[in-house]
Each structure stands twice: as C-alpha cells, then as structure tokens.
Write a protein that holds these residues in place. Structure first.
Motif, mmCIF file in Angstrom:
data_model
loop_
_atom_site.group_PDB
_atom_site.id
_atom_site.type_symbol
_atom_site.label_atom_id
_atom_site.label_comp_id
_atom_site.label_asym_id
_atom_site.label_seq_id
_atom_site.Cartn_x
_atom_site.Cartn_y
_atom_site.Cartn_z
ATOM 1 N N GLY A 207 9.437 165.997 15.699
ATOM 2 C CA GLY A 207 8.363 165.709 14.754
ATOM 3 C C GLY A 207 8.088 166.896 13.843
ATOM 4 O O GLY A 207 8.902 167.818 13.723
ATOM 5 N N GLU A 208 6.919 166.889 13.206
ATOM 6 C CA GLU A 208 6.579 167.948 12.261
ATOM 7 C C GLU A 208 6.567 169.325 12.916
ATOM 8 O O GLU A 208 6.921 170.323 12.281
ATOM 9 N N LEU A 209 6.161 169.383 14.161
ATOM 10 C CA LEU A 209 6.079 170.685 14.824
ATOM 11 C C LEU A 209 7.457 171.304 15.032
ATOM 12 O O LEU A 209 7.593 172.528 15.086
ATOM 13 N N TYR A 210 8.482 170.462 15.168
ATOM 14 C CA TYR A 210 9.847 170.989 15.273
ATOM 15 C C TYR A 210 10.197 171.734 13.990
ATOM 16 O O TYR A 210 10.747 172.847 14.021
ATOM 17 N N THR A 211 9.858 171.134 12.847
ATOM 18 C CA THR A 211 10.087 171.775 11.550
ATOM 19 C C THR A 211 9.306 173.083 11.462
ATOM 20 O O THR A 211 9.829 174.112 11.007
ATOM 21 N N LYS A 242 0.714 169.190 1.986
ATOM 22 C CA LYS A 242 -0.510 169.940 2.262
ATOM 23 C C LYS A 242 -0.788 170.076 3.760
ATOM 24 O O LYS A 242 -1.019 171.185 4.269
ATOM 25 N N ASP A 243 -0.766 168.962 4.465
ATOM 26 C CA ASP A 243 -1.084 168.999 5.895
ATOM 27 C C ASP A 243 -0.057 169.799 6.684
ATOM 28 O O ASP A 243 -0.407 170.591 7.568
ATOM 29 N N LEU A 244 1.234 169.594 6.376
ATOM 30 C CA LEU A 244 2.278 170.317 7.090
ATOM 31 C C LEU A 244 2.228 171.805 6.766
ATOM 32 O O LEU A 244 2.463 172.644 7.643
ATOM 33 N N ILE A 303 -5.882 176.287 0.013
ATOM 34 C CA ILE A 303 -5.327 174.934 0.136
ATOM 35 C C ILE A 303 -6.459 173.912 0.231
ATOM 36 O O ILE A 303 -6.432 172.861 -0.419
ATOM 37 N N ASP A 304 -7.472 174.236 1.034
ATOM 38 C CA ASP A 304 -8.620 173.328 1.167
ATOM 39 C C ASP A 304 -9.403 173.199 -0.135
ATOM 40 O O ASP A 304 -10.107 172.205 -0.346
ATOM 41 N N ILE A 309 -0.372 174.406 -4.348
ATOM 42 C CA ILE A 309 0.269 174.937 -3.138
ATOM 43 C C ILE A 309 1.415 175.896 -3.475
ATOM 44 O O ILE A 309 1.579 176.932 -2.814
ATOM 45 N N ASN A 310 2.196 175.582 -4.503
ATOM 46 C CA ASN A 310 3.316 176.466 -4.859
ATOM 47 C C ASN A 310 2.826 177.848 -5.265
ATOM 48 O O ASN A 310 3.439 178.868 -4.906
ATOM 49 N N LEU A 311 1.715 177.891 -5.985
ATOM 50 C CA LEU A 311 1.136 179.181 -6.373
ATOM 51 C C LEU A 311 0.609 179.932 -5.152
ATOM 52 O O LEU A 311 0.773 181.156 -5.037
ATOM 53 N N ILE A 312 -0.009 179.195 -4.242
ATOM 54 C CA ILE A 312 -0.538 179.808 -3.018
ATOM 55 C C ILE A 312 0.593 180.443 -2.211
ATOM 56 O O ILE A 312 0.486 181.593 -1.762
ATOM 57 N N ILE A 313 1.680 179.698 -2.030
ATOM 58 C CA ILE A 313 2.802 180.183 -1.222
ATOM 59 C C ILE A 313 3.476 181.385 -1.885
ATOM 60 O O ILE A 313 3.827 182.370 -1.217
#
Length: 324
Positions: A207-211, A242-244, A303-304, A309-313
């Motif tokens: 699942g997502e946590l594997y990623t 966003k969530d991931l 993020i909230d 998001i791209n700028l944040i990262i």
C-alpha cells in the motif's frame, strides 16, 4: 477473546470499558485516539458489542448483535458518513444524526460512531454538543481520532478519552501470523512499523506505506551523498499527492528522530529504517536534525495552508541539504 473480532493488545481499553460497565458507571461518550493503524475502529466495534451483546459473557462474537456489528449491518449502530473534498464529517451529516438520536432504538441501545473524526470542524462539533451533553439514556457516542487536540474543549469535557497504543512485537507477530504472512514478511514489517498492526498490513500489501518506506530509504541515501537533485527526484514519486506527501513527511520526521536517538545512545526506534538512521547519525549533528525537523514541520503546515506542493518540496529539499 472474541471469536470474530480479535483484539490484540490495548488491554487498558478493554479493561477500562469492562470495569465501567460492571460498575454501572459507563460513560455515554468515548474518544479513542492514537495514530492511524492501531485498531481504533475495531475497538469502537468492541465497545458497541459490549453494550449490545445479548450473552452474559460479552462480547460473545456470536449473538445477533455481535455478528451484525462485526459486519456493519446492525440497525442501532450508526457510522457517521464522510463526504466532500476533504472527506470530513459535514455539518449536515451531524444534523441528521442529532435528529436520529431522538428516534428510539430497535433494541436496547443506539450507538453513533464517528470514525476518523479528526477533521470534523468546529461548526459540526458545536451542532453535536447538545446531543453529547444531554444524551437520551439509550444513546452512546464513540469518536476515533489521531489526536485529542482536534476537538473543542467543550466536547472533550464530556467524553472519556482513551489513548490507543501500539501492540507489543509479540502481539503484532501473533496478529500477522493469523493472516498467513510469512515469518520473513512479518519481521520485515515489524522492523518498519513495530507494533502498529494496521501499518504493517498496509506495508505488506504494498500500500501507500510501502511507497513511503522506499522513499525514506532513498531519502537517506540522498542525504548521505549530499545530492539535492537526487533528493528532488525522490519526492517526485509522490506525484503531488497531498495526503501521501503528508504521510511520507511524517514518516521521514520519525526517521530524523531516530538519528537523534542513535546520537544519544537510545536504541528504541520510532521510524521505519533504523539501519539507515545509524548511518545518518555519523554525518549529521543533533542541531542539523533539529533544523530538519523544523523544516518538515513548516512544510506540513504549508501543505495544510494549500501552498503549492511542488514549491514546498523544492524549498524543503534545499533547506535539508543546507543542514547536511
């Protein structure tokens, strides 16, 4: 142990509910809080079964009430629906539940479960307040949430708050073994997520946590190589989700906590890649780790606040490399 709803760990929860029920002083409202994957919704079902089970030794897991609660088909156990872009419990949903409270149950009690109630806003909570404050004798409320501080003080003052915790490694092994995972898979998952059974299952099911775990490992390598471009590439795997992204940054934050733990000779991991944390501890200072923690905290807040998001990262990666 319930035959069809097995509870691993969290004896503090089950014993507290049993003691309150046996003493005749059972609260009408509960808040089960703790990180995702600890089985809060399963415990909510357990409480509902304790309240409605028709056998003396409850919950039996076999009577009409228990079976239907397990299968989410009991007419007197109502789960609050999530809706909208934020998948929250909307004010209109809460109003419908408040109206439903006045309708007597089909059997003896009526139980309203608000799962993942973290993002139920203050308006919805205020609408619910009177029902929680003055419930009919037959009405009970169960909330599940990652933290207590998402609720208004007026709500918190009227619920019994119970902290749901991780299982022991042994309890987690027993739980995962009953699901037919191999011993190798089980120890790999526990090495990442320790006694959090839900997170272990998500990881083992790719699942997502594997990623997220794979990203943490690549993050670790990028920091060791002090490679900002590689670090940026690592985060592109999140595809702006966003969530991931929030979930992965939170896991990276635990990884940084583990680096600090190694540096102060604490060998109790919280993150998913302790071997990598040991390597980073040779390069990073405690101050660098604290700065990274602050950068991640600020990124999560941005993020909230719906910053791009791209700028944040991009900003986060530059700040992190500066601290190496």
């Amino acid at each position: 142990m319930v035959s069809a709803l097995e509870i691993f760990g969290n004896k503090n929860v089950t014993e507290k509910i049993s003691c309150m029920l046996n003493s005749g002083r059972l609260s009408h409202s509960f808040l089960l809080y703790g990180e995702k994957g600890l089985g809060k919704k399963t415990l909510a079902k357990y409480i509902a079964m304790k309240l409605l089970c028709s056998n003396e030794k409850s919950p039996c897991g076999e009577c009409f009430h228990c079976r239907n609660i397990i299968n989410n088909t009991h007419p007197d156990v109502i789960w609050a629906e999530h809706s909208g872009k934020t998948n929250s419990i909307a004010s209109d949903t809460v109003r419908k539940i408040c109206n439903d409270v006045s309708i007597k149950p089909n059997y003896t009690k009526k139980i309203f479960i608000f799962g993942d109630a973290d993002i139920m806003n203050s308006t919805a909570q205020n609408i619910l307040l009177k029902s929680v404050e003055e419930p009919p004798e037959y009405a009970y409320y169960i909330f599940t949430s990652k933290a207590k501080d998402t609720f208004l003080p007026t709500i918190l003052s009227r619920v019994v708050s119970i902290n749901v915790t991780e299982c022991s490694d042994k309890e987690c092994i027993n739980a995962l073994s009953s699901m037919n995972y191999t011993q190798e898979q089980i120890y790999e998952a526990i090495g990442c997520f320790h006694g959090n059974i839900g997170n272990c299952i998500d990881y083992l099911n790719k699942g997502e946590l594997y990623t997220s775990v794979e990203i943490v490992k690549q993050f670790n390598s990028s920091i060791l190589n002090r490679d900002e471009y590689e670090l940026l590439k690592v985060f592109t795997q999140l595809n702006g989700n966003k969530d991931l992204t929030k979930k992965t940054l939170s896991i990276i934050d635990k990884h940084i906590r583990d680096v600090i733990a190694v540096k102060i000779s604490c060998n109790t991991p919280a993150g998913c890649y302790f071997e990598g944390a040991k390597l980073l501890a040779q390069r990073l200072s405690i101050q660098s780790c604290q700065n990274m923690h602050l950068d991640i905290y600020n990124a999560l807040n941005d993020i909230d606040s719906n910053v791009n998001i791209n700028l944040i990262i991009a900003s986060l990666c530059g700040n992190i490399i500066t601290n190496v």
